[in-house]
Motif scaffolding. Structure first.
Motif: not given
Length: 345
Positions: A150, A153-154, A156-157, A181-183, A185, A187, A223
């Protein structure tokens, strides 16, 4: 750009109860001290403390032991600095300086080393290393694997967000929802709470479409609500990484109308979330090998997501000065942001 002539955060009518750890204020003070000790923040400590990361951690952690609440609050503090520093580099046009930081972080996740090329003494990196070691020490193998997946991915977002702000193009609403969903933060933090609660769900449960749907809905609700709270700042500085702004642009409506549209989407998402909860337990009951212990663990995870949904909302409304701060609403950088942070070696 649409004008923000009037603005108020609506009541999202979240149908969940919430309680806060009685030592949340102490956790907030400890997390602030941690940030200062790692020199992630060197000025305006009171303003940073006003974010209230300890209060948020205390609202979303359930019956997690106090030391794990402090750890979560410290991770949240690091995440806010990371996010604000990334914003600073976008404003300064210096995103090339970002890559060595994220390379060091992902390298450490993969190998336990920050790499020879990495700014190993940078506070963002040393802070991450300190947190990561303590976080992984309290996780099962499966939860640690999800956390390790996770975090990149965070990161990368955040690159995606920077690209959206620099390209002048418009992402679709659905593209934004998937990125958010990743930005958000959320997860990695949800992984931490799961570990703190002593829950170790097998991967096949996490892989159930019904389980993934519950998690996605919970993250979306939080979010999208945050996008409403943060709209004044993001609108003021021209950041279109916001569901309200995108709906206003795509549907050619005013920002207040777009706020009402997001409010409606949140209400629909809440109903979907509740239906997905029911579907999840039906799927669990039909799954071979489901016993009372596994069902109880899934129930505790679901209740944790509900704590996140209502806890984040209450924190933003009543315990966090970030979204009411005049600098924030004017689209300015946070008073505690270190312009030189990435260059520190």
């Amino acid at each position: 750009m649409a004008r923000l002539s009037s603005f108020s955060v609506p009541d999202f009518h979240l149908p969940f109860g919430n309680s806060k750890h009685p030592q949340a204020a102490r956790a907030n003070a400890e997390a602030t001290s941690w940030v200062l000790g790692h020199e992630l923040v060197t000025a305006a400590a009171e303003e940073f403390s006003g974010i209230g990361v300890g209060h948020l951690a205390g609202r979303v952690s359930g019956e997690v032991p106090y030391e794990r609440i402090v750890l979560l609050a410290e991770w949240m503090a690091w995440s806010f600095v990371l996010d604000d520093q990334h914003d600073h580099l976008i404003r300064a046009g210096d995103l090339a300086a970002w890559r060595p930081i994220t390379d060091a972080i992902t390298s450490y996740l993969e190998t336990g080393r920050t790499g020879d090329h990495a700014p190993g003494r940078n506070p963002l990196v040393t802070g991450f290393v300190d947190l990561c070691d303590r976080i992984l020490a309290g996780m099962s193998e499966g939860t640690a694997a999800r956390y390790r997946a996770h975090v990149p991915l965070m990161l990368h977002s955040l690159d995606q967000e920077a690209g959206n702000r620099g390209s002048g193009g418009r992402q679709t609403v659905q593209e934004y929802v998937l990125m958010r969903r990743h930005s958000s933060q959320l997860l990695p933090m949800m992984d931490m709470v799961e570990a703190g609660l002593g829950i170790d769900l097998p991967q096949h449960v996490h892989d159930l479409p019904e389980y993934r749907a519950v998690v996605a809905s919970a993250v979306d609700i939080i979010s999208w609500g945050n996008d409403v709270f943060s709209l004044p700042k993001e609108h003021a500085c021209g950041d279109t990484n916001n569901l309200v702004s995108l709906i206003s642009s795509w549907e050619n409506c005013s920002l207040p109308e777009a706020v009402r549209a997001v409010e409606g989407r949140i209400q629909i998402r809440i109903e979907q979330y509740l239906a997905e909860e029911r579907s999840l337990f039906q799927a669990m009951d039909a799954l071979p090998g489901t016993d009372a212990a596994l069902r109880d663990a899934v129930t505790r995870c679901v209740r944790s997501y509900e704590d996140w949904i209502i806890g984040a909302d209450l924190w933003q409304r009543y315990e966090c000065t970030r979204y009411s701060d005049e600098r924030f609403a004017a689209g300015l950088e946070s008073a505690y942001t270190r312009p030189d942070l990435v260059s520190v070696a």
